[in-house]
Motif scaffolding. Structure first.
Motif, mmCIF file in Angstrom:
data_model
loop_
_atom_site.group_PDB
_atom_site.id
_atom_site.type_symbol
_atom_site.label_atom_id
_atom_site.label_comp_id
_atom_site.label_asym_id
_atom_site.label_seq_id
_atom_site.Cartn_x
_atom_site.Cartn_y
_atom_site.Cartn_z
ATOM 1 N N GLY A 269 24.371 34.781 38.208
ATOM 2 C CA GLY A 269 24.704 35.844 39.139
ATOM 3 C C GLY A 269 25.372 37.010 38.435
ATOM 4 O O GLY A 269 25.459 37.061 37.207
ATOM 5 N N PHE A 270 25.883 37.930 39.222
ATOM 6 C CA PHE A 270 26.527 39.123 38.672
ATOM 7 C C PHE A 270 27.606 39.574 39.639
ATOM 8 O O PHE A 270 27.680 39.109 40.786
ATOM 9 C CB PHE A 270 25.508 40.242 38.440
ATOM 10 N N VAL A 271 28.471 40.476 39.191
ATOM 11 C CA VAL A 271 29.536 40.996 40.042
ATOM 12 C C VAL A 271 29.166 42.384 40.542
ATOM 13 O O VAL A 271 28.465 43.145 39.877
ATOM 14 C CB VAL A 271 30.896 41.041 39.307
ATOM 15 N N ARG A 272 29.654 42.691 41.738
ATOM 16 C CA ARG A 272 29.511 44.014 42.335
ATOM 17 C C ARG A 272 30.564 44.156 43.425
ATOM 18 O O ARG A 272 31.300 43.208 43.737
ATOM 19 C CB ARG A 272 28.102 44.223 42.911
ATOM 20 N N LEU A 273 30.628 45.335 44.043
ATOM 21 C CA LEU A 273 31.467 45.494 45.223
ATOM 22 C C LEU A 273 30.850 44.706 46.378
ATOM 23 O O LEU A 273 29.624 44.589 46.468
ATOM 24 C CB LEU A 273 31.583 46.967 45.625
ATOM 25 N N PRO A 274 31.654 44.189 47.277
ATOM 26 C CA PRO A 274 31.092 43.492 48.433
ATOM 27 C C PRO A 274 30.501 44.476 49.437
ATOM 28 O O PRO A 274 30.952 45.626 49.545
ATOM 29 C CB PRO A 274 32.307 42.773 49.040
ATOM 30 N N ARG B 112 30.306 47.270 34.316
ATOM 31 C CA ARG B 112 30.738 46.920 32.967
ATOM 32 C C ARG B 112 31.132 45.445 32.891
ATOM 33 O O ARG B 112 30.848 44.757 31.917
ATOM 34 C CB ARG B 112 31.931 47.792 32.542
ATOM 35 N N TYR B 113 31.796 44.965 33.941
ATOM 36 C CA TYR B 113 32.208 43.561 33.947
ATOM 37 C C TYR B 113 30.985 42.652 34.050
ATOM 38 O O TYR B 113 30.905 41.614 33.367
ATOM 39 C CB TYR B 113 33.170 43.312 35.107
ATOM 40 N N ALA B 114 30.017 43.043 34.865
ATOM 41 C CA ALA B 114 28.780 42.258 34.956
ATOM 42 C C ALA B 114 28.084 42.193 33.605
ATOM 43 O O ALA B 114 27.584 41.137 33.189
ATOM 44 C CB ALA B 114 27.846 42.865 36.006
ATOM 45 N N VAL C 254 30.712 37.871 43.563
ATOM 46 C CA VAL C 254 29.711 37.356 42.627
ATOM 47 C C VAL C 254 28.538 36.860 43.461
ATOM 48 O O VAL C 254 28.705 36.015 44.351
ATOM 49 C CB VAL C 254 30.262 36.208 41.767
ATOM 50 N N VAL C 255 27.377 37.400 43.197
ATOM 51 C CA VAL C 255 26.175 37.082 43.969
ATOM 52 C C VAL C 255 24.988 36.962 43.017
ATOM 53 O O VAL C 255 25.037 37.448 41.889
ATOM 54 C CB VAL C 255 25.881 38.179 45.016
ATOM 55 N N LEU D 274 30.718 34.280 46.055
ATOM 56 C CA LEU D 274 32.117 34.294 45.625
ATOM 57 C C LEU D 274 32.728 35.655 45.913
ATOM 58 O O LEU D 274 32.051 36.682 45.809
ATOM 59 C CB LEU D 274 32.233 34.015 44.125
ATOM 60 N N ILE D 275 34.002 35.646 46.278
ATOM 61 C CA ILE D 275 34.715 36.920 46.463
ATOM 62 C C ILE D 275 36.063 36.816 45.763
ATOM 63 O O ILE D 275 36.663 35.726 45.686
ATOM 64 C CB ILE D 275 34.889 37.247 47.964
ATOM 65 N N GLY D 276 36.530 37.931 45.238
ATOM 66 C CA GLY D 276 37.790 37.948 44.523
ATOM 67 C C GLY D 276 38.926 37.390 45.359
ATOM 68 O O GLY D 276 39.098 37.773 46.524
ATOM 69 N N LYS D 277 39.686 36.499 44.773
ATOM 70 C CA LYS D 277 40.810 35.904 45.490
ATOM 71 C C LYS D 277 41.908 36.935 45.730
ATOM 72 O O LYS D 277 42.643 36.856 46.722
ATOM 73 C CB LYS D 277 41.358 34.728 44.675
ATOM 74 N N TYR D 278 42.003 37.886 44.829
ATOM 75 C CA TYR D 278 42.994 38.956 44.927
ATOM 76 C C TYR D 278 42.290 40.287 44.691
ATOM 77 O O TYR D 278 41.155 40.349 44.226
ATOM 78 C CB TYR D 278 44.093 38.786 43.868
#
Length: 519
Positions: A175-180, A154-156, A312-313, A111-115
């Motif tokens: 999964g978790f969030v990070r920079l792409p 922090r968001y993860a 999100v990966v 997943l990647i941020g839509k915005y």
């Protein structure tokens, strides 16, 4: 609370941690944000994840077909413009999607941020809940790469503790969030598998209604040199907004120069992708990448033009079962003979047959020597069968290319005939079906030309030079023996363009069409 003050942002995050740990009820008590705040151009297949303070963040799927966890997709990134070659020359990279789609066989995705991450979303993790305003829809900029990474962490953490059930998972592990990564970012920016490879490798994704409808770039007809709120322009083929222009975007990778088809060994500052609202229209491109040094003489650097978005990966090895599966898959991969050693006796040979012969000569036991030589015979037979299969495949692909080239020529002839008919003395009320046929023929020509380019690239990337050249000549002899005229020059064209691909030369669609027009 803003994190613009470098002396106070650590304290702000400490306060946020306390509030997020002990004050979640107040954060969740705030009324949910309206969709216009976080997803102004909503689509049915968006993935929306919650945030503190009643907030949300929208994501889009980026599909990467894969047979197994070690499968990945080879992509060509960068561009061929010489003026940007030191940083952006074309190079091969690989991307993969970590999450398995239970509804589609051999489909994985991330997943990647839509915005771009907005000011409101950035503030939501500060521990101070505010009613978001229109200005809070602006991308969050003027931050450091470290702060962007810290925000993602922090968001993860918050998602894992408060919304794990809403996260996609891999083998039961959320999964978790990070920079792409740069590869993930550019693959998505170009349109991923939603576009044909020939389109994927263009400077930017297709913009049917003109660049000003898709990109905030420099000039009064576009950004007017100002940052703009999310969701005002049209998305790219994956449904992603502002991938090009508006705010430049941090990625996970450090910046490296390009050294003719590969990245240089020195890792420098941080990489910013996509251009921004000050970028001229002529310089808008998916390959755009600049270096952002983390500090200057005044300390930490912040650019009002630079923001970020998240992916999100899952983890690569989320469970012991996955670890065992990967070990098995890795053991079954075709391996090249190992290299290494400094002396002639210790160095492994590139040719496995010669390696076996060297081993046979090195042993004195006649029985062992015989067994090694027997293994060598099996290896020779297997290599011969593999090479023959490879050559047959090469010839088959060259044949497909020749047939497609002939089809493009026929399409061009049909279009020319229709145009001549329409321009003739026929009454206007009788021209409508011919115009409709002409439009369909032009669409067919473009599709066949794209298919031809894909085939030329496939031949060039998958087969060695000697095989392409030799099989091209054999194919011409076969056409001659079957008395099929006109295919010799088409085969020569296919071979020439395919060999150009092997040297790293991009295929120019216009030049190819012109060459076909001469045959």
């Amino acid at each position: 609370m803003s994190f613009g003050n470098s002396r106070s942002w650590v304290g702000s995050w400490a306060q946020a941690a306390v509030m997020l740990a002990g004050g979640l009820s107040s954060a969740w008590a705030q009324a949910p944000w309206p969709a216009t705040q976080f997803n102004p151009v909503a689509a049915a297949d968006d993935v929306v994840l919650p945030m503190p303070c009643g907030g949300s963040m929208a994501f889009r799927r980026v599909n990467v077909p894969s047979a197994d966890p070690l499968d990945d997709r080879r992509v060509q990134l960068g561009n061929a413009e010489a003026r940007f070659g030191y940083a952006e020359a074309t190079r091969t990279d690989y991307v993969a999607g970590g999450f398995a789609d239970p509804k589609a066989k051999n489909q994985r995705y991330y997943l990647i941020g839509k915005y771009e991450v907005t000011q409101a979303q950035y503030d939501a993790l500060s521990g101070t809940c505010k009613a978001p305003t229109e200005d809070h829809r602006l991308p969050k900029t003027s931050l450091t790469w470290t702060e962007a990474v810290f925000f993602s962490g922090r968001y993860a953490d918050w998602l894992a503790k408060n919304a794990a059930a809403k996260m996609p998972s891999d083998e039961g592990t959320p999964g978790f969030v990070r920079l792409p990564t740069e590869g993930e970012w550019e693959f998505a920016a170009r349109g991923g598998i939603a576009v044909q490879e020939t389109v994927f490798e263009q400077t930017a994704f297709p913009m049917a209604e003109g660049m000003q409808r898709y990109v905030w770039y420099a000039g009064t007809e576009s950004s007017n040199n100002e940052l703009n709120v999310i969701g005002l322009l049209k998305p790219n083929p994956l449904g992603l907004h502002d991938m090009l222009g508006n705010a430049g975007e941090f990625v996970l990778d450090p910046f490296r120069l390009n050294k003719h088809s590969r990245l240089h060994g020195q890792a420098g500052g941080y990489t910013v992708k996509g251009g921004d609202y000050r970028t001229p229209a002529a310089d808008i491109r998916a390959a755009a990448r600049i270096e952002s040094p983390p500090v200057d003489k005044n300390g930490e650097r912040r650019e009002k033009t630079t923001g970020f978005r998240l992916v999100v990966v899952p983890a690569s090895l989320p469970t012991p079962a996955r670890l065992n599966a990967v070990r098995t898959l890795w053991g079954n991969l075709a391996q090249s003979p190992p290299g290494g050693g400094t002396g002639a006796a210790a160095q492994a040979l590139a040719d496995p047959v010669k390696e076996v012969e060297a081993l046979a000569k090195a042993v004195n036991d006649p029985a062992l020597k015989s067994r090694i030589e027997g293994v060598g015979g099996v290896i020779k037979a297997n290599i011969q069968a593999r090479n023959e299969q490879r050559d047959r495949s090469a010839k088959s692909e060259v044949r497909v290319g020749a047939y497609l080239a002939r089809k493009v020529i026929e399409d061009r002839g049909k279009i020319k005939s229709l145009e001549s008919t329409i321009a003739g003395p026929m009454p206007e009320d009788m021209k409508a079906p011919f115009r409709s046929n002409l439009a369909a023929s032009k669409d067919a020509l473009d599709a066949n030309l794209n298919y031809l380019i894909d085939t030329l690239k496939q031949v060039g990337l998958d087969f060695p030079t000697a095989s392409i050249s030799a099989q091209g000549e054999i194919l011409k002899r076969e056409f001659e023996a079957r008395k099929v005229p006109g295919y010799g020059p088409l085969v020569d064209l296919v071979v020439r363009y395919s060999l150009g691909v092997r040297t790293g030369k991009p295929i120019d669609k216009t030049a190819l069409a012109n060459d076909l027009g001469k045959l």
